[in-house]
Design an enzyme around this catalytic site. Structure first.
Site: not given
Ligand SMILES: *[C@@H]1O[C@H](CO)[C@@H](O)[C@H](O)[C@H]1NC(C)=O
Ligand SMILES: *[C@@H]1O[C@H](CO)[C@@H](O)[C@H](O)[C@H]1NC(C)=O
Ligand SMILES: *[C@@H]1O[C@H](CO)[C@@H](O)[C@H](O)[C@H]1NC(C)=O
Length: 381
Positions: A35, A351, A354
């Site tokens: 990610s 978040d 991240h």
């Protein structure tokens, strides 16, 4: 057309050409990872399989793109800033098949692991979602692209040799899923050599194909990540360092990074003609948390003025649903009811897992100039 105009046009076009040659020192950029590098593969992979994906929902993308793009941030990632700095368009996610991949492709997928699904299943680790996106799967996609590419490109080896490979980050999710399966930190650390060997072999498979410019990013400080701080929080103050991070969880990342650096030294010995760099995500994040007031000017490619990082609560999540770190497992960013902070550029964490695009921007600058990537990505022309 007057002579002057013609001369001017000629001048402009030759200037542009010189400029673009100078600012695109590579043929293409290929990116792999999870990610921290995914620019849209995961949301394409699971569309129609999962009912809804938070990464495909507002407020993701609010700062730069103004819409969710499948990136796990409010805007751009390190790979985007590196592409911009090298004069490239953003590297398209491989699973959006309609894209043009002549300038490279991004194979990274949110949640991807270094080890294959089969490995986890064989070790009775059922905490891993059944999504086939591991490092080897991504390398398979690269092979697929290469076989069509190399039909049109005359000297494929040369083409790859003059392309930039960002290989990672990998490993962070392997450790996360092991922790979720109930393994202790000491047990998780026993897997680090296996993860590193797997990454090293994969990197070597690329070097054998003629890859000459490769960055191998390491892990971030997991113990400073709000989801970890929330799930594994401790009542014992001794478990935290002076930044408020969980020391033992950070030690997973440092073990991984130490072994990864050793692997890179071995690869350099074996492939002395290649430029193999370690990409540090760890120290820049610590630096941001420690000295955030000093980071007041965003160095690169920002559309708006940056106010600098807030001096208070550096571990506080920008987009979340309440709780001590504004990270709430039952109300995460992207779900209706979760709220983003007014100015994401003053936060380090986006978040709960991240980083914000402001934080990624600093990391990218570090890598480009060689503070955290050695040798630097920007090479003298
Ligand atoms: C996994 O679980 C099965 C069934 O409980 C057991 O027989 C096997 O030994 C386990 N394997 C490992 C690697 O722990
Ligand atoms: C994942 O994909 C790879 C390559 O396409 C395939 O060989 C493997 O069997 C798949 N694994 C699972 C568990 O679906
Ligand atoms: C977390 O979210 C749930 C569900 O919306 C809510 O009931 C709870 O109060 C929230 N927790 C905190 C600490 O804000």
């Amino acid at each position: 057309m007057g002579l002057l105009t013609l001369l001017l046009l000629l001048f402009i076009s030759s200037f542009n050409r010189a400029n673009s040659i100078k600012s695109q020192p590579y043929n293409a950029i290929f990116s792999f990872g999870d990610s921290y590098a995914d620019t849209g593969n995961f949301v394409k992979l699971v569309r129609g399989v999962l009912p809804s994906v938070v990464f495909d929902s507002p407020e993701y993308g609010m700062t730069h793109f103004g819409r969710p793009t499948g990136r796990s941030s409010d805007g751009r990632l390190v790979v985007d800033f590196i592409a911009e700095a090298l004069g490239f368009p953003h590297i398209p996610p491989y699973l959006s098949k309609e894209e043009d991949f002549t300038k490279g492709a991004n194979f990274a997928v949110i949640g991807a692991t270094a080890l294959d699904l089969d490995f986890f299943h064989q070790h009775n680790i059922t905490s891993i979602p059944p999504i086939n996106s591991s490092m080897h799967v991504q390398l398979g996609w690269f092979e697929e692209l290469k076989s069509s590419y190399c039909k049109i490109i005359e000297s494929c080896k040369e083409y790859l040799g003059n392309s930039l490979f960002l290989f990672g980050e990998f490993g962070g999710n392997d450790y996360n899923f092991l922790l979720l399966a109930g393994k202790t930190i000491e047990e998780v650390k026993l897997y680090v050599p296996t993860v590193i060997d797997t990454i090293k072999l994969a990197a070597e498979s690329l070097l054998k194909q003629g890859v000459m410019h490769m960055v191998l990013p390491g892990n971030i400080p997991t113990g400073c990540v709000p989801i970890v701080l929330t799930m594994y929080g401790s009542t014992n103050k001794q478990d935290y360092d002076n930044l408020g991070c969980l020391k033992e969880y950070n030690s997973i990342g440092t073990s991984h990074n130490t072994l990864l650096r050793e692997a890179i030294v071995q690869l350099r010995e074996k492939y002395p003609q290649a430029r193999i760099s370690y990409g540090d995500y760890y120290e820049p994040v610590i630096q941001l948390l420690q000295n955030r007031e000093q980071f007041t000017e965003l160095p690169m490619n920002f559309d708006t003025e940056c106010p600098g990082f807030s001096s208070e609560e550096p571990l506080r999540v920008c987009c979340g649903g309440g709780g001590p770190y504004n990270y709430n497992l039952s109300l995460v960013c992207g779900q209706p009811g979760a709220i983003a902070c007014e100015n994401p550029m003053s936060s380090i964490n986006w978040d709960g897992i991240h980083l914000t695009e402001a934080a990624y921007n600093y990391i990218a600058i570090d890598w480009l100039n060689g503070h955290s990537v050695s040798p630097p990505i920007l090479r003298p022309m």
